[in-house]
Write an enzyme that holds these catalytic residues in place. Structure first.
Site: not given
Ligand code: TA6
Length: 281
Positions: A146, A247
């Site tokens: 991520h 990501e």
């Molecule tokens: O990758 C994008 C995502 O899935 C968004 O929907 C948002 O939730 C982000 O990840 C961050 O997630 P987190 O649990 O780290 O706040």
């Protein structure tokens, strides 16, 4: 409980910080400029995710395919990994991390597995995450690296390499097809089918970020924009223009099914080139 200090890796042009917690590549600066983005409001507590750098999302993504999994993005990023090897050279360092089912049995109850994560960081960044089914029971998982990237102003950035790709728009819930470069003009949360060679062109910082992935069926592009940034207590309200997540992983219908003895890997490479340099992408 607060985290142990991250490991610091230096070369003549770069410095990076990596936490054993989550095997989390946290910061990476090249020629004094941040390449990875980190929030000034991040928490640094065991059991809580860090906001920024490269969270390892496993064995589910977000709330998982069932929609009710907690913690969000799985347990790998809030677990303490074991550093099995550290090699430093003038070009950077290679860190080999491991997480096993003995340490986090609740991740996939009743299964045996090993995650090995090779992080190479110096003037560029190379990640390789391998999941091995070491038991006698098959299992499925989602996975994503991520990655939070620093950009000068996300409203002036363009992302190439996803033209024609189908994607799930998580803001609208609709499936769409990408036409041309990706630009960000509102909350953007898209799970693309595909990836490979992605170029983030940043006219404000005068650079391109070249991202290449292997073994990843999905590329996720995320910027929370104003309201979502304000709604996250570990994300500064005015920080959203300076970041963009690119990501790589296997999520939703591309979840990975591993038979006993099988293994699967995802690789992610990032490189910084000046805007003036030709790209082969
Ligand atoms: O990758 C994008 C995502 O899935 C968004 O929907 C948002 O939730 C982000 O990840 C961050 O997630 P987190 O649990 O780290 O706040």
């Amino acid at each position: 409980m607060s985290l142990d200090a991250p490991r610091e890796v230096r070369t003549a042009r770069s410095v990076a910080e990596v936490y054993d917690y989550g095997a989390h590549v946290w910061s990476w600066r090249l020629d004094g400029q941040p390449v990875l983005w980190t929030s000034g409001s991040s928490r640094y507590e065991r059991g809580k995710p860090l906001r920024g750098g490269i969270p390892v999302c496993w064995p589910w993504f977000g709330p998982g395919r069932s929609g009710d999994k907690t913690p969000a993005h799985g347990l790998a990023r809030v677990s303490s990994w074991t550093l099995k090897d550290l090699r430093e050279t003038p070009d950077g360092a290679r860190l080999a991390y491991q997480l096993t089912s003995r340490g986090v049995p609740e991740a996939l109850p009743g299964t045996d597995w090993t995650l090995t994560y090779d992080v190479s960081v110096g003037e560029d960044l190379e990640l390789a995450l391998t999941v091995t089914n070491t038991g006698s029971v098959p299992f499925s998982y989602e996975l994503a690296l991520h990655t939070y990237l620093t950009v000068g102003d996300v409203r002036q950035v363009s992302v190439s390499g996803l033209d024609g790709a189908s994607y799930l728009d998580k803001v609208t819930g609709r499936r769409e097809r990408q036409e041309g470069d990706v630009t960000v003009t509102q909350e953007t949360d898209r799970v693309y089918d595909g990836g490979g060679e992605i170029v983030v062109t940043d006219p404000v910082l005068g650079r391109r970020l070249l991202v290449s992935t292997e073994g990843a069926a999905n590329t996720v592009v995320w910027n929370p924009w104003v309201a979502k940034a304000a709604a996250m207590s570990d994300f500064g309200d005015d920080e959203w223009p300076g970041m963009l997540c690119i990501e790589a992983g296997n999520v939703l219908e591309h979840a990975v099914h591993l038979s006993p003895g099988a293994a699967a890997s995802v690789r992610y490479r990032a490189e910084v080139v000046p805007l003036s340099a030709p790209t082969g992408y």
